[in-house]
Design an enzyme around this catalytic site. Structure first.
Site, short mmCIF file in Angstrom:
data_model
loop_
_atom_site.label_atom_id
_atom_site.label_comp_id
_atom_site.label_asym_id
_atom_site.label_seq_id
_atom_site.Cartn_x
_atom_site.Cartn_y
_atom_site.Cartn_z
N ASN A 1 0.87 -1.17 0.00
CA ASN A 1 0.00 0.00 0.00
C ASN A 1 0.91 1.23 0.00
O ASN A 1 1.45 1.59 1.05
CB ASN A 1 -0.90 -0.02 1.25
CG ASN A 1 -1.78 1.22 1.34
OD1 ASN A 1 -1.80 2.04 0.43
ND2 ASN A 1 -2.50 1.36 2.45
N TRP A 2 1.06 1.80 -1.17
CA TRP A 2 1.97 2.95 -1.28
C TRP A 2 1.39 4.21 -0.66
O TRP A 2 2.08 5.23 -0.58
CB TRP A 2 2.32 3.21 -2.76
CG TRP A 2 3.29 2.22 -3.34
CD1 TRP A 2 3.81 1.12 -2.72
CD2 TRP A 2 3.88 2.26 -4.65
NE1 TRP A 2 4.68 0.47 -3.56
CE2 TRP A 2 4.75 1.14 -4.76
CE3 TRP A 2 3.76 3.11 -5.75
CZ2 TRP A 2 5.48 0.86 -5.92
CZ3 TRP A 2 4.49 2.84 -6.90
CH2 TRP A 2 5.35 1.72 -6.97
N LYS A 3 0.13 4.19 -0.27
CA LYS A 3 -0.54 5.37 0.30
C LYS A 3 -0.29 6.58 -0.63
O LYS A 3 -0.23 6.40 -1.84
CB LYS A 3 -0.07 5.61 1.73
CG LYS A 3 -0.27 4.34 2.60
CD LYS A 3 -0.09 4.53 4.06
CE LYS A 3 -0.35 3.21 4.79
NZ LYS A 3 -0.24 3.32 6.22
N HIS B 1 -9.85 1.54 4.64
CA HIS B 1 -8.61 1.72 5.41
C HIS B 1 -8.86 2.75 6.52
O HIS B 1 -9.53 3.76 6.29
CB HIS B 1 -7.49 2.20 4.48
CG HIS B 1 -6.14 2.10 5.13
ND1 HIS B 1 -5.73 2.95 6.12
CD2 HIS B 1 -5.13 1.21 4.95
CE1 HIS B 1 -4.51 2.60 6.52
NE2 HIS B 1 -4.12 1.54 5.83
N GLU C 1 -7.13 5.01 7.72
CA GLU C 1 -6.72 6.38 7.43
C GLU C 1 -7.80 7.12 6.65
O GLU C 1 -7.91 8.34 6.73
CB GLU C 1 -5.39 6.37 6.63
CG GLU C 1 -4.22 6.05 7.53
CD GLU C 1 -3.00 5.51 6.79
OE1 GLU C 1 -2.96 5.54 5.55
OE2 GLU C 1 -2.08 5.05 7.49
N GLU D 1 -5.92 -4.73 10.55
CA GLU D 1 -4.94 -3.66 10.77
C GLU D 1 -5.27 -2.92 12.07
O GLU D 1 -6.04 -1.94 12.05
CB GLU D 1 -4.99 -2.65 9.61
CG GLU D 1 -4.72 -3.28 8.26
CD GLU D 1 -4.04 -2.30 7.31
OE1 GLU D 1 -3.12 -2.73 6.62
OE2 GLU D 1 -4.41 -1.11 7.29
N GLY E 1 2.01 2.30 11.08
CA GLY E 1 2.99 3.38 11.00
C GLY E 1 3.67 3.72 12.31
O GLY E 1 4.34 4.74 12.41
N SER F 1 2.94 -2.07 10.60
CA SER F 1 4.37 -2.17 10.93
C SER F 1 4.98 -3.53 10.61
O SER F 1 5.86 -4.01 11.34
CB SER F 1 4.60 -1.79 12.41
OG SER F 1 4.23 -0.44 12.62
P1 13P Z 1 2.67 0.47 7.88
O1 13P Z 1 3.21 -0.80 7.28
O2 13P Z 1 3.43 1.69 7.45
O3 13P Z 1 2.48 0.35 9.36
O4 13P Z 1 1.21 0.68 7.26
C1 13P Z 1 0.30 -0.35 7.34
C2 13P Z 1 -0.89 -0.01 6.54
O5 13P Z 1 -1.62 0.91 6.84
C3 13P Z 1 -1.14 -0.82 5.34
O6 13P Z 1 -2.36 -0.53 4.77
#
Ligand code: 13P
Length: 253
Positions: free
Chosen positions: A9-11, A95, A97, A167, A173, A212
């Protein structure tokens, strides 16, 4: 047997130049890894770039969100059909976020899940609790509620060949992943909840862990019975770290 799956997931990271380097590095490092499925979820504008570079390779690509509607006057939205036009096979839904920042309701998320399936996209449904909810011991109740809207509106059968990603919000993160026991317990809970209604769907459902994941903790997590792979944020932006995670998945087949 459910083949292991690692999703990047490159966000909201990258640009045309850095993406090109990262795609190429992925291809160099991962093309020979035939026993793990790999999907890269890129920001919308880069779907065409993913399609042109990854077409006819072992890597699949997808998006990080989609509209709950098929088409119409919805300024700024992107439909499932549009994602299909660019060869996307997967789409992340709900997600945390997005769910927090854009106030996505469980009902919206459920509609998006079905919209994706109706267009032949594999939905990756994100579920998970906050730290306060975990400390209060209500994490299973929270995750159950996130699944229930879909189950009650549609059925448990819609989870067959779909993906759920557990998640925990406190692990995203933060560098503080869930322990393999914590993750396995929640994954087993999710699978048994679906199995109580539809055993076939539960056995076909892939349940990823996200939060993470890194090359050091990946084996401990992926070796667990109900953990079918990972959804990776930060470490997916570094080809070497991402390779380490994909190789960890391969070693746990
Ligand atoms: P991280 O791997 O940076 O913790 O992010 C996880 C995430 O939100 C994957 O969708």
């Amino acid at each position: 047997m459910r083949q292991k799956l690692v999703v990047a997931n490159w966000k909201m990271h990258g640009n045309l130049a850095t993406n090109q380097q990262l795609f190429k590095a992925y291809l160099e490092k991962l093309s020979t890894l035939t026993d793990v499925d790999v999907v890269v979820c890129v920001p919308y504008p880069y779907l065409a770039q993913a399609q042109s570079i990854l077409k006819d390779t072992r890597l699949a690509w997808g998006a990080q969100n989609l509209s709950k509607d098929a088409q119409g006057a919805f300024t700024g939205e992107v439909s499932a059909g549009m994602l299909k036009d660019f060869g996307a096979t997967h789409v992340i839904i709900g997600h945390s976020e997005r769910a927090t920042a854009y106030c996505e309701s469980d009902e919206n998320i459920a509609t998006k899940f079905i919209q994706a399936k109706a267009h032949g996209l594999t939905p990756i449904l994100c579920v998970g609790e906050t730290l306060i909810e975990r400390e209060a011991g209500v994490m299973e109740m929270v995750v159950a509620k996130q699944l229930d809207t879909i189950i009650h509106t549609y059925s448990a059968a819609v989870f067959a060949d779909a993906i759920v990603s557990y998640e925990p919000i406190w692990a995203i993160g933060t560098g503080l992943a869930a322990s393999s026991d914590q993750a396995q317990a929640m994954h087993a809970f999710i699978r048994s909840k679906i199995a109580a209604l539809d055993e076939d769907a539960a056995s076909r459902l892939k349940i990823l862990y996200g939060g993470s994941v890194n090359p050091q903790n990946a084996v401990q997590l992926f070796v667990m019975q109900d953990i079918d792979g990972g959804l990776v944020g930060r470490c997916s932006l570094n080809a070497q770290e991402f390779e380490g995670i994909c190789r960890a998945a391969s070693s746990c087949q």
